[in-house]
Design a protein around this motif. Structure first.
Motif, PDB file in Angstrom:
ATOM      1  N   ALA A  51      -9.835   0.698  11.464  1.00  0.00           N
ATOM      2  CA  ALA A  51      -9.408   0.327  10.111  1.00  0.00           C
ATOM      3  C   ALA A  51     -10.543   0.633   9.143  1.00  0.00           C
ATOM      4  O   ALA A  51     -11.271  -0.251   8.696  1.00  0.00           O
ATOM      5  CB  ALA A  51      -9.013  -1.152  10.069  1.00  0.00           C
ATOM      6  N   ASN A 133      -4.551   5.481   7.763  1.00  0.00           N
ATOM      7  CA  ASN A 133      -4.409   4.026   7.717  1.00  0.00           C
ATOM      8  C   ASN A 133      -4.302   3.511   6.281  1.00  0.00           C
ATOM      9  O   ASN A 133      -3.572   2.559   5.997  1.00  0.00           O
ATOM     10  CB  ASN A 133      -5.601   3.359   8.413  1.00  0.00           C
ATOM     11  N   LEU A 137      -1.173   1.424   4.924  1.00  0.00           N
ATOM     12  CA  LEU A 137      -1.351   0.084   4.354  1.00  0.00           C
ATOM     13  C   LEU A 137      -0.739  -0.010   2.962  1.00  0.00           C
ATOM     14  O   LEU A 137      -0.112  -1.015   2.614  1.00  0.00           O
ATOM     15  CB  LEU A 137      -2.842  -0.253   4.307  1.00  0.00           C
TER      16      LEU A 137
END
Length: 212
Positions: A51, A133, A137
């Motif tokens: 992340a 990512n 998100l």
């Protein structure tokens, strides 16, 4: 032990130790410095999990802005910490109650896979393989959870207004703007026509009127 495992234990150990020092440190400046160390090691843990966006947010926002702001505010303000600690035992039962509630929530969160084994899979959304990512998100945050995002923004706005109202002090010597008085002005109150004799300044005329 592989290299990622070694870094995981290193980051997690330093993070837990620094978080403990944030609580037990008597010097508030040292507590903020330990808090910065916690954020840096938590960013390392996020990097190990893949992340990278959350790791970047921790470094840029929390370490670069929030924690540094706390540090400057504590160093610049002359805070009497002895006076702040006077009501410690008075609010201790309430603080312990809040701590027990938080501990129960953390235990339920950590042991949720035991209570409901499919819980961790039920709350996740399928993410395509061809996006990063950060993009994934953003897609989840601004589509499925957009209402929660807006509600959190309103809560932060109310908290900011409350902090301003609680800390604002009205001083008599400070000139403030009166909108209603400005809107109610007319030519008679807005202008003052003065007759000044030739060769005489305005200050001299005021002085002459004051003597008379």
């Amino acid at each position: 032990m592989t290299l990622p495992d070694l870094f995981f234990y290193l980051y997690s150990g330093v993070c837990v130790a620094a978080a403990t020092m944030v609580i037990v440190s008597r010097n508030p400046v040292h507590a903020v410095l330990f808090l910065i160390l916690v954020f840096v090691n938590a960013a390392g843990l996020f990097m190990l999990m893949g992340a990278e966006f959350l790791a970047m947010i921790l470094i840029i926002v929390y370490v670069g802005a929030v924690a540094v702001l706390f540090l400057f505010v504590i160093m610049m303000l002359d805070i009497d910490f002895k006076q702040l600690r006077e009501g410690f035992f008075e609010y201790l039962p309430f603080g312990l109650l809040i701590g027990v509630i938080f501990l129960a929530e953390l235990l339920l969160l950590a042991g949720g896979w035991v209570i409901h084994p499919t819980l961790t899979k039920a709350i996740t959304a399928p993410i395509p393989d061809n996006i990063s990512n950060t993009e994934a998100l953003g897609m989840v945050l601004y589509t499925r959870y957009i209402h929660y995002f807006q509600i959190s923004g309103l809560i932060l706005l109310v908290a900011m207004i409350g902090a301003i109202v609680l800390t604002m002090r009205h001083r008599v010597s400070v000139k403030r703007q009166n909108i209603s008085a400005q809107n109610a002005r007319n030519p008679e109150t807005a202008m003052d026509v003065r007759k000044v004799a030739s060769g005489q300044g305005l200050q001299d005329a005021d002085a002459a009127e004051w003597v008379q």
